[in-house]
Design a protein around this motif. Structure first.
Motif, PDB file in Angstrom:
ATOM      1  N   GLU A 179      -8.059 -44.952   4.958  1.00 59.15           N
ATOM      2  CA  GLU A 179      -8.092 -43.676   4.170  1.00 59.15           C
ATOM      3  C   GLU A 179      -9.327 -43.896   3.260  1.00 59.15           C
ATOM      4  OE1 GLU A 179      -4.232 -43.233   2.183  1.00 59.15           O
ATOM      5  OE2 GLU A 179      -3.082 -43.794   4.190  1.00 59.15           O
ATOM      6  N   LEU A 180     -10.325 -44.091   3.563  1.00 60.79           N
ATOM      7  CA  LEU A 180     -11.420 -44.333   2.875  1.00 60.79           C
ATOM      8  C   LEU A 180     -12.515 -43.461   3.621  1.00 60.79           C
ATOM      9  CD1 LEU A 180     -11.589 -48.107   2.090  1.00 60.79           C
ATOM     10  CD2 LEU A 180     -11.179 -46.316   0.513  1.00 60.79           C
ATOM     11  N   PRO A 181     -13.651 -42.863   2.729  1.00 62.41           N
ATOM     12  CA  PRO A 181     -14.865 -42.252   3.218  1.00 62.41           C
ATOM     13  C   PRO A 181     -15.569 -43.453   3.820  1.00 62.41           C
ATOM     14  CG  PRO A 181     -14.917 -42.181   1.087  1.00 62.41           C
ATOM     15  CD  PRO A 181     -13.500 -42.740   1.185  1.00 62.41           C
ATOM     16  N   GLY A 182     -16.588 -42.823   4.792  1.00 63.01           N
ATOM     17  CA  GLY A 182     -17.550 -43.975   5.312  1.00 63.01           C
ATOM     18  C   GLY A 182     -18.372 -44.748   4.217  1.00 63.01           C
ATOM     19  N   GLU A 183     -18.918 -43.931   3.264  1.00 68.81           N
ATOM     20  CA  GLU A 183     -19.840 -44.716   2.397  1.00 68.81           C
ATOM     21  C   GLU A 183     -19.082 -45.711   1.556  1.00 68.81           C
ATOM     22  OE1 GLU A 183     -18.191 -41.139   0.096  1.00 68.81           O
ATOM     23  OE2 GLU A 183     -19.078 -41.393   2.271  1.00 68.81           O
ATOM     24  N   LYS A 184     -17.653 -46.016   1.625  1.00 65.93           N
ATOM     25  CA  LYS A 184     -17.070 -46.730   0.804  1.00 65.93           C
ATOM     26  C   LYS A 184     -16.473 -47.962   2.049  1.00 65.93           C
ATOM     27  CE  LYS A 184     -15.247 -44.510  -2.906  1.00 65.93           C
ATOM     28  NZ  LYS A 184     -14.141 -44.156  -4.033  1.00 65.93           N
ATOM     29  N   CYS A 185     -17.015 -48.094   3.016  1.00 66.89           N
ATOM     30  CA  CYS A 185     -16.736 -48.923   4.265  1.00 66.89           C
ATOM     31  C   CYS A 185     -17.976 -49.624   4.468  1.00 66.89           C
ATOM     32  CB  CYS A 185     -15.880 -48.388   5.420  1.00 66.89           C
ATOM     33  SG  CYS A 185     -14.351 -47.861   4.896  1.00 66.89           S
ATOM     34  N   ALA A 186     -17.995 -50.770   5.000  1.00 66.33           N
ATOM     35  CA  ALA A 186     -19.252 -51.415   5.515  1.00 66.33           C
ATOM     36  C   ALA A 186     -18.968 -51.972   7.078  1.00 66.33           C
ATOM     37  CB  ALA A 186     -19.983 -52.688   4.573  1.00 66.33           C
ATOM     38  N   MET A 187     -19.489 -51.835   8.142  1.00 61.54           N
ATOM     39  CA  MET A 187     -19.466 -52.218   9.446  1.00 61.54           C
ATOM     40  C   MET A 187     -20.078 -53.666   9.347  1.00 61.54           C
ATOM     41  SD  MET A 187     -17.778 -51.856  11.901  1.00 61.54           S
ATOM     42  CE  MET A 187     -17.701 -53.194  13.289  1.00 61.54           C
ATOM     43  N   VAL A 188     -19.838 -54.651   9.850  1.00 57.50           N
ATOM     44  CA  VAL A 188     -20.312 -55.939   9.870  1.00 57.50           C
ATOM     45  C   VAL A 188     -20.393 -56.187  11.327  1.00 57.50           C
ATOM     46  CG1 VAL A 188     -20.407 -58.335   8.919  1.00 57.50           C
ATOM     47  CG2 VAL A 188     -19.352 -56.610   7.508  1.00 57.50           C
ATOM     48  N   ALA A 189     -21.564 -56.640  11.805  1.00 54.23           N
ATOM     49  CA  ALA A 189     -21.760 -57.100  13.327  1.00 54.23           C
ATOM     50  C   ALA A 189     -23.127 -57.557  13.693  1.00 54.23           C
ATOM     51  CB  ALA A 189     -21.531 -55.592  14.352  1.00 54.23           C
ATOM     52  N   ALA A 190     -22.997 -58.428  14.921  1.00 54.68           N
ATOM     53  CA  ALA A 190     -24.125 -58.998  15.295  1.00 54.68           C
ATOM     54  C   ALA A 190     -24.575 -58.211  16.504  1.00 54.68           C
ATOM     55  CB  ALA A 190     -23.695 -60.335  15.964  1.00 54.68           C
ATOM     56  N   HIS A 191     -24.127 -56.913  16.504  1.00 52.88           N
ATOM     57  CA  HIS A 191     -24.670 -55.860  17.695  1.00 52.88           C
ATOM     58  C   HIS A 191     -25.237 -54.765  16.944  1.00 52.88           C
ATOM     59  CE1 HIS A 191     -21.047 -58.088  19.384  1.00 52.88           C
ATOM     60  NE2 HIS A 191     -21.983 -58.574  20.077  1.00 52.88           N
ATOM     61  N   LEU A 192     -26.460 -54.511  17.341  1.00 50.80           N
ATOM     62  CA  LEU A 192     -27.269 -53.448  16.566  1.00 50.80           C
ATOM     63  C   LEU A 192     -26.437 -51.992  16.890  1.00 50.80           C
ATOM     64  CD1 LEU A 192     -29.356 -52.411  14.565  1.00 50.80           C
ATOM     65  CD2 LEU A 192     -30.778 -52.298  16.219  1.00 50.80           C
TER      66      LEU A 192
END
Length: 244
Positions: A179-192
């Motif tokens: 229940e958040l817009p994209g700009e309030k979430c961060a994806m963390v990954a080792a895959h570009l």
């Protein structure tokens, strides 16, 4: 405010890839293969990598076509059986009966976190929402979290979305459940590729290089401040937690 901290401003939830990013799948499966076949002289490095690549090919096919099984356990077993029928690996077919093969599949559930993971996640959890978003099936991810002591606030499996990353439904679905817009979430990954797909939904992107993944592009990934394409590059989960 530092450039790095500025890149994360406004983020309320950190959404983590699991295999390769959070856990060291390679060391675990190498250990399990060697243990399961004592005295057998095989190129376990090549075997482990082919098994992993087979899963990546399947997930990409499901993502692109919208068809195919999303249960990682089922797919891992199918790939293993196919490998053991191939000319390169058929000499190993008699080493593992049905029960042993299934045990090897379940061994993926016992991958350990990278050394920085537990401290980093626990520190970050005190400040923000931390969520797993993975191509793994739900039971797989629950078992993995218990084994590796991963303190997720929620586990979002592709079981919920009927497809695999990097299909847009997965990232849109994660935002829906949070229940958040994209700009309030961060994806963390080792895959570009994972970060590129998340960014299309407005999510911030944090790249964490790992020795097992993104071998061809890992050294080239840069933050936007350095002229690259991701919002931030960090060397560990602990560093990320310190920046938040």
């Amino acid at each position: 405010m530092s450039t790095a901290a500025e890149a994360l401003r406004g983020v309320e939830a950190y959404v983590f890839d699991v295999f390769g990013t959070t856990v060291d799948w390679y060391a675990n499966i190498m250990r399990e293969l060697e243990k399961s076949a004592p005295g057998v002289n095989a190129d376990w490095d090549a075997f482990a990598k082919e098994w992993r690549k087979g899963y990546f090919r399947h997930a990409r096919s499901v993502s692109d076509s919208g068809e195919g099984n999303t249960n990682m356990d089922v797919v891992h077993r199918e790939i293993l059986d196919a490998m053991l029928k191939s000319p390169q690996w058929n000499y190993l077919a008699s080493v593992w009966d049905d029960k042993a093969r299934q045990e090897l599949v379940l061994a993926w559930h016992r991958s350990d976190g990278w050394p920085d993971v537990n401290k980093g996640l626990y520190a970050l959890k005190k400040k923000k929402i931390i969520v797993a978003l993975s191509n793994g099936n739900m039971r797989f991810l629950v078992d993995l979290a218990k084994h590796a002591d991963l303190p997720w606030d929620a586990v979002l499996s592709v079981d919920l979305f009927g497809t695999c990353k990097p299909n847009p439904k997965v990232y849109a679905g994660a935002l829906h459940y949070l229940e958040l817009p994209g700009e309030k979430c961060a994806m963390v990954a080792a895959h570009l590729w994972d970060l590129e797909a998340a960014a299309k939904h407005g999510m911030k992107t944090v790249y964490v290089p790992r020795p097992t993944d993104d071998l061809n592009v890992r050294e080239k990934v840069k933050s936007k401040a350095e002229g690259g394409t991701v919002d931030l590059v960090v060397d560990s989960f602990e560093t990320l937690a310190e920046l938040v």
